[in-house]
Scaffold this motif. Structure first.
Motif, mmCIF file in Angstrom:
data_model
loop_
_atom_site.group_PDB
_atom_site.id
_atom_site.type_symbol
_atom_site.label_atom_id
_atom_site.label_comp_id
_atom_site.label_asym_id
_atom_site.label_seq_id
_atom_site.Cartn_x
_atom_site.Cartn_y
_atom_site.Cartn_z
ATOM 1 N N THR A 1 83.291 -21.130 63.216
ATOM 2 C CA THR A 1 83.501 -21.830 61.956
ATOM 3 C C THR A 1 84.078 -20.925 60.871
ATOM 4 N N PRO A 2 83.576 -19.675 60.681
ATOM 5 C CA PRO A 2 84.183 -18.812 59.670
ATOM 6 C C PRO A 2 85.668 -18.555 59.918
ATOM 7 N N ALA A 3 86.060 -18.420 61.177
ATOM 8 C CA ALA A 3 87.468 -18.175 61.485
ATOM 9 C C ALA A 3 88.320 -19.385 61.120
ATOM 10 N N LYS A 4 87.846 -20.583 61.479
ATOM 11 C CA LYS A 4 88.591 -21.790 61.126
ATOM 12 C C LYS A 4 88.670 -21.971 59.615
ATOM 13 N N ASP A 5 87.579 -21.655 58.933
ATOM 14 C CA ASP A 5 87.575 -21.792 57.477
ATOM 15 C C ASP A 5 88.582 -20.837 56.848
ATOM 16 N N LEU A 6 88.631 -19.600 57.343
ATOM 17 C CA LEU A 6 89.584 -18.638 56.792
ATOM 18 C C LEU A 6 91.016 -19.103 57.016
ATOM 19 N N MET A 7 91.341 -19.513 58.229
ATOM 20 C CA MET A 7 92.704 -19.974 58.503
ATOM 21 C C MET A 7 93.045 -21.208 57.680
ATOM 22 N N THR A 8 92.085 -22.096 57.494
ATOM 23 C CA THR A 8 92.319 -23.295 56.682
ATOM 24 C C THR A 8 92.640 -22.925 55.245
ATOM 25 N N GLN A 9 91.897 -21.975 54.692
ATOM 26 C CA GLN A 9 92.146 -21.574 53.306
ATOM 27 C C GLN A 9 93.454 -20.789 53.162
ATOM 28 N N LEU A 10 93.799 -20.019 54.167
ATOM 29 C CA LEU A 10 95.067 -19.283 54.121
ATOM 30 C C LEU A 10 96.258 -20.205 54.263
ATOM 31 N N MET A 11 96.096 -21.294 55.010
ATOM 32 C CA MET A 11 97.214 -22.225 55.214
ATOM 33 C C MET A 11 97.087 -23.464 54.353
ATOM 34 N N ALA A 12 96.576 -23.299 53.149
ATOM 35 C CA ALA A 12 96.584 -24.392 52.175
ATOM 36 C C ALA A 12 98.029 -24.665 51.766
ATOM 37 N N LYS A 13 98.434 -25.923 51.792
ATOM 38 C CA LYS A 13 99.831 -26.264 51.477
ATOM 39 C C LYS A 13 100.188 -25.886 50.050
ATOM 40 N N ASP A 14 99.263 -26.093 49.137
ATOM 41 C CA ASP A 14 99.482 -25.765 47.734
ATOM 42 C C ASP A 14 99.221 -24.270 47.537
ATOM 43 N N LYS B 1 89.217 -10.236 51.827
ATOM 44 C CA LYS B 1 88.285 -9.254 52.390
ATOM 45 C C LYS B 1 86.842 -9.727 52.313
ATOM 46 N N ARG B 2 86.542 -10.533 51.295
ATOM 47 C CA ARG B 2 85.155 -10.994 51.119
ATOM 48 C C ARG B 2 84.810 -12.211 51.968
ATOM 49 N N HIS B 3 85.779 -12.769 52.668
ATOM 50 C CA HIS B 3 85.492 -13.962 53.466
ATOM 51 C C HIS B 3 84.513 -13.620 54.586
ATOM 52 N N PRO B 4 83.607 -14.542 54.914
ATOM 53 C CA PRO B 4 82.604 -14.282 55.964
ATOM 54 C C PRO B 4 83.187 -13.865 57.305
ATOM 55 N N ALA C 1 82.972 -10.225 57.626
ATOM 56 C CA ALA C 1 81.669 -9.595 57.412
ATOM 57 C C ALA C 1 81.454 -8.490 58.433
ATOM 58 N N GLY C 2 81.023 -7.341 57.966
ATOM 59 C CA GLY C 2 80.794 -6.211 58.855
ATOM 60 C C GLY C 2 81.974 -5.276 58.990
ATOM 61 N N VAL C 3 83.153 -5.687 58.489
ATOM 62 C CA VAL C 3 84.322 -4.807 58.541
ATOM 63 C C VAL C 3 84.164 -3.716 57.488
ATOM 64 N N ASN C 4 84.293 -2.483 57.888
ATOM 65 C CA ASN C 4 84.252 -1.363 56.952
ATOM 66 C C ASN C 4 85.684 -1.064 56.532
ATOM 67 N N TRP C 5 86.083 -1.610 55.406
ATOM 68 C CA TRP C 5 87.476 -1.524 54.984
ATOM 69 C C TRP C 5 87.900 -0.089 54.695
ATOM 70 N N ALA C 6 86.971 0.744 54.271
ATOM 71 C CA ALA C 6 87.318 2.130 53.963
ATOM 72 C C ALA C 6 87.530 2.973 55.211
ATOM 73 N N LEU C 7 87.030 2.493 56.352
ATOM 74 C CA LEU C 7 87.097 3.282 57.577
ATOM 75 C C LEU C 7 87.778 2.511 58.705
ATOM 76 N N LEU C 8 88.783 1.731 58.382
ATOM 77 C CA LEU C 8 89.469 0.951 59.417
ATOM 78 C C LEU C 8 90.059 1.853 60.500
ATOM 79 N N ARG C 9 90.570 3.003 60.099
ATOM 80 C CA ARG C 9 91.198 3.890 61.083
ATOM 81 C C ARG C 9 90.188 4.498 62.047
ATOM 82 N N CYS C 10 88.908 4.418 61.696
ATOM 83 C CA CYS C 10 87.861 4.942 62.583
ATOM 84 C C CYS C 10 87.333 3.880 63.537
#
Length: 412
Positions: free
Chosen positions: A347-360, A375-378, A381-390
């Motif tokens: 559900t979080p994945a579908k919600d994110l894609m739905t919000q990203l593909m809003a027509k307006d 980045k704050r979307h559920p 959650a759990g992604v360490n944005w400061a350490l993506l390369r790790c």
């Protein structure tokens, strides 16, 4: 390819490579130290005692791909066997005949600016009466489109989608903060580096706006002004300023009281949220509705393409593809987003894609506050944005991807 490389070889005396290392001491992610390609370029200069490389200093091994304004070749510096580069070669006469010089110039300008672990390093540039060439990093893992085709059922699992999407978000955030709207995100333009992390490529369709920062008396950057831009409207770069409520903490209270009004922290989003262009550019299946409708567009188009990108990685198809280009464009504008029954997507994945593909675009996630909201979307959650390369990548190029068999490769 043979004709192209033969013509390049004929132009040896007129063609020379110039190092693009100027200013790299100020670029921690692309500085020469520790990069074998920079070391090879430095050794080549030391051995030749020349101010610039000649085309004869390189072997062109094979063509990696071709695009609208040029072809990309795998190139090796002769004095450093095994040190490989991706060389984008453009024919100036052809660019002029097709009015594409501006696009080639924009790509070069952007590559000269970039300093980010998920974006290309420009090692050298070349100009001659006939040819223009950009020398960047060779990514042995190929692109995400090819990698997806190799997966079971030709699609990625959730962990892989999250990994690649998070790195794309970080790259787009950096581009936006540099006043650049990418406009060409698709799996074919996301390359896999030797360490398994991504590198975006192809910037000839990008929109670049020139910005400078302005700082308030308190030392906080509150806005950016516009100068010498290729955008449609003047003053088009205006960072979003939003407020959000921090949890109460005695350690944060004093700083919050100093910066906030009503207990909300002012948040600065240095992205070109008001940039506008009327150009019709991009890949048909990835075009945002505002581009199709010719209404003018800004950085929100990159967040639309992020949604389409994630959809394709997950389902193996794009969401609005029709029987031909016209039907695809009609679907983008008018057809509602639908998710296939298989595979099962959270559900979080579908919600994110739905919000990203809003027509307006004004209602699209990221249109107002950029990557911060995404980045704050559920889903992340759990992604360490400061350490993506790790973060361990889901795929590492194998030995076969690195091996260039001299017996089976034509040298020019």
């Amino acid at each position: 390819m043979q004709q192209c490389v033969d013509e390049l070889s004929d132009d040896v005396d007129a063609l020379s490579f110039e190092s693009s290392s100027t200013g790299t001491d100020l670029k921690p992610h692309t500085a020469p130290s520790g990069d074998p390609r920079w070391d090879a370029i430095r050794r080549g200069h030391d051995q030749s005692l020349a101010a610039a490389f000649a085309i004869g200093d390189f072997r062109f091994l094979r063509r990696l791909g071709s695009g609208d304004i040029g072809s990309v070749y795998l190139a090796e510096l002769k004095c450093a066997s095994g040190c490989l580069f991706a060389a984008k070669v453009m024919d100036k006469e052809e660019l002029a005949s097709r009015n594409k010089e501006g696009r080639a110039g924009v790509e070069r300008e952007i590559l000269e600016l970039l300093d980010h672990p998920f974006l290309p390093t420009l090692y050298a540039t070349v100009d001659s009466p006939r040819w223009s060439c950009l020398l960047t990093e060779f990514c042995p893992g190929g692109d995400l489109h090819v990698l997806r085709q190799r997966q079971p059922l030709k699609r990625f699992d959730e962990a892989a989608v999250r990994f690649y999407a998070s790195e794309v978000v970080a790259a787009l955030e950096y581009l936006h903060m540099m006043g650049i709207v990418y406009r060409d995100l698709k799996p074919e333009n996301v390359l896999i580096r030797s360490d398994g992390h991504i590198m975006l490529t192809d910037f000839d369709l990008s929109l670049r706006c020139h910005t400078f920062a302005s700082t308030t008396s308190t030392g906080y950057n509150l806005h950016a002004a516009f100068a010498n831009s290729s955008c449609i409207l003047p003053n088009c770069i205006v960072p979003a300023v939003s407020c959000f409520q921090y949890p109460r903490s005695k350690h944060r209270r004093r700083r919050r009281d100093r910066l906030c009004s009503g207990g909300a922290m002012v948040e600065i989003v240095a992205e070109p949220v008001e940039a506008r262009s009327m150009s019709f550019v991009g890949t048909h299946e990835y075009l945002a509705p505002e581009i199709v409708a010719g209404e003018g567009h800004g950085n929100a188009v990159d967040w639309w393409t992020l949604g389409v990108f994630m959809f394709e990685l997950w389902y193996g198809v794009t969401p609005f593809k029709g029987g031909d280009h016209d039907l695809t464009l009609a679907n983008i504008v008018a057809r509602a987003l639908e998710f296939p029954k298989e595979p099962a997507v959270t559900t979080p994945a579908k919600d994110l894609m739905t919000q990203l593909m809003a027509k307006d675009p004004t209602k699209r996630l990221g249109s107002a506050t950029g990557a911060t909201a995404i980045k704050r979307h559920p889903f992340f959650a759990g992604v360490n944005w400061a350490l993506l390369r790790c973060t361990a990548p889901p795929f590492l190029p194998g030995a076969a991807d690195f091996d260039i068999d001299a017996a089976s490769v034509e040298y020019y």
